[in-house]
Scaffold this motif. Structure first.
Motif, PDB file in Angstrom:
ATOM      1  N   ALA A   1       0.821  -1.209   0.000  1.00 41.27           N
ATOM      2  CA  ALA A   1       0.000   0.000   0.000  1.00 41.27           C
ATOM      3  C   ALA A   1       0.858   1.264   0.000  1.00 41.27           C
ATOM      4  CB  ALA A   1      -0.935  -0.005   1.207  1.00 41.27           C
ATOM      5  N   ALA A   2       1.917   1.288   0.799  1.00 41.56           N
ATOM      6  CA  ALA A   2       2.747   2.483   0.922  1.00 41.56           C
ATOM      7  C   ALA A   2       3.914   2.455  -0.060  1.00 41.56           C
ATOM      8  CB  ALA A   2       3.262   2.624   2.348  1.00 41.56           C
ATOM      9  N   ALA A   3       3.628   2.131  -1.297  1.00 45.61           N
ATOM     10  CA  ALA A   3       4.671   2.111  -2.331  1.00 45.61           C
ATOM     11  C   ALA A   3       4.966   3.538  -2.790  1.00 45.61           C
ATOM     12  CB  ALA A   3       4.210   1.279  -3.518  1.00 45.61           C
ATOM     13  N   PRO A   4       6.204   3.806  -3.193  1.00 50.40           N
ATOM     14  CA  PRO A   4       6.523   5.142  -3.690  1.00 50.40           C
ATOM     15  C   PRO A   4       5.823   5.414  -5.008  1.00 50.40           C
ATOM     16  CG  PRO A   4       8.352   3.647  -4.076  1.00 50.40           C
ATOM     17  CD  PRO A   4       7.367   2.903  -3.223  1.00 50.40           C
ATOM     18  N   GLY A   5       5.652   6.677  -5.312  1.00 51.74           N
ATOM     19  CA  GLY A   5       4.995   7.047  -6.565  1.00 51.74           C
ATOM     20  C   GLY A   5       3.729   7.830  -6.289  1.00 51.74           C
ATOM     21  N   VAL A   6       3.181   8.394  -7.340  1.00 52.12           N
ATOM     22  CA  VAL A   6       2.006   9.243  -7.224  1.00 52.12           C
ATOM     23  C   VAL A   6       0.779   8.474  -7.665  1.00 52.12           C
ATOM     24  CG1 VAL A   6       0.925  11.382  -7.998  1.00 52.12           C
ATOM     25  CG2 VAL A   6       3.400  11.293  -7.664  1.00 52.12           C
TER      26      VAL A   6
END
Length: 237
Positions: free
Chosen positions: A121-126
């Protein structure tokens, strides 16, 4: 095998498979009709939020589903199944026929799963704003006791934690997929459902939250274990 009749009993265990046609092929439609007197909380595209709901459908659609009107489509499917009034509609490109059901102390969970696109869920990116896509891990939960609004929301969090625990336990290295959806149902108490007889908690250490968590965990494990095993072994030589 697809049924042509709706379930007569309210238990989630009695949810049945009907059928609908899309792109010239028949696809399963999982239908559960607990009837009036039930409050649900859901992240589903149709009937999401908290309120009185009389039915739940989980529709399997073709891979690459590209309709831009999923709400209208789900309403059409529900109407075609003979359903009316307020309800919850979920979609998935995963196999609905391969659903898994688990029960723990009166808490029922049904899970349909596909895990080809998964991550943390808390993956980098927009993130972005787009038309909702069909859900991949869809969780439907039924409890036999009324819950306050706060406890309904708590139940969603507990179900999500249990799903993630199952995935991690299976070695999936993910917290879920980007399109997972959940629906929790409980009896109404009248009014806004926050009466004195409604359970105020549904966290994982509460009585009903613990039962819900175990049911969701087991159903998710059973729904995902074979998919992960197939990924690891790959196509037969």
């Amino acid at each position: 095998m697809l049924s042509r009749t709706l379930p007569a009993r309210p238990s989630l265990a009695d949810a049945v498979l009907l059928g609908h046609t899309e792109q010239g092929r028949e696809w399963p439609l999982l239908v559960w009709v607990p009837g009036p007197g039930v409050r649900m909380v859901s992240s589903a595209v149709l009937g999401g939020g908290i309120g009185e709901r009389e039915w739940v459908v989980n529709a399997q659609v073709p891979p690459g589903y590209d309709r831009l009107d999923p709400v209208a489509h789900l309403r059409e499917l529900a109407s075609g199944a003979g359903l009316s009034g307020p309800g919850v509609g979920l979609m998935t490109a995963a196999s609905v026929a391969d659903r898994r059901h688990a029960v723990d102390g009166g808490a029922h969970a049904v899970v349909t799963a596909g895990i080809g696109v998964r991550g943390w869920a808390a993956a980098p990116g927009v993130g972005g704003v787009a038309v909702p896509r069909p859900g991949t891990i869809n969780i439907i939960v039924s409890l036999p006791v009324p819950l306050t609004d706060a406890a309904l929301v708590n139940a969603v969090a507990t179900a999500t934690e249990a799903k993630t625990q199952a995935l991690v336990g299976l070695g999936a290295d993910a917290s879920g997929t980007p399109t997972d959806a959940v629906c929790v149902a409980a009896p109404s108490t009248g009014g806004d459902g926050a009466g004195s007889f409604a359970e105020p908690f549904a966290g994982p250490r509460s009585l009903w939250g613990a039962r819900l968590a175990r049911a969701v965990h087991r159903a998710t494990r059973e729904a995902c274990a074979g998919l992960l095993a197939a990924e690891r072994t790959g196509p037969a030589a």
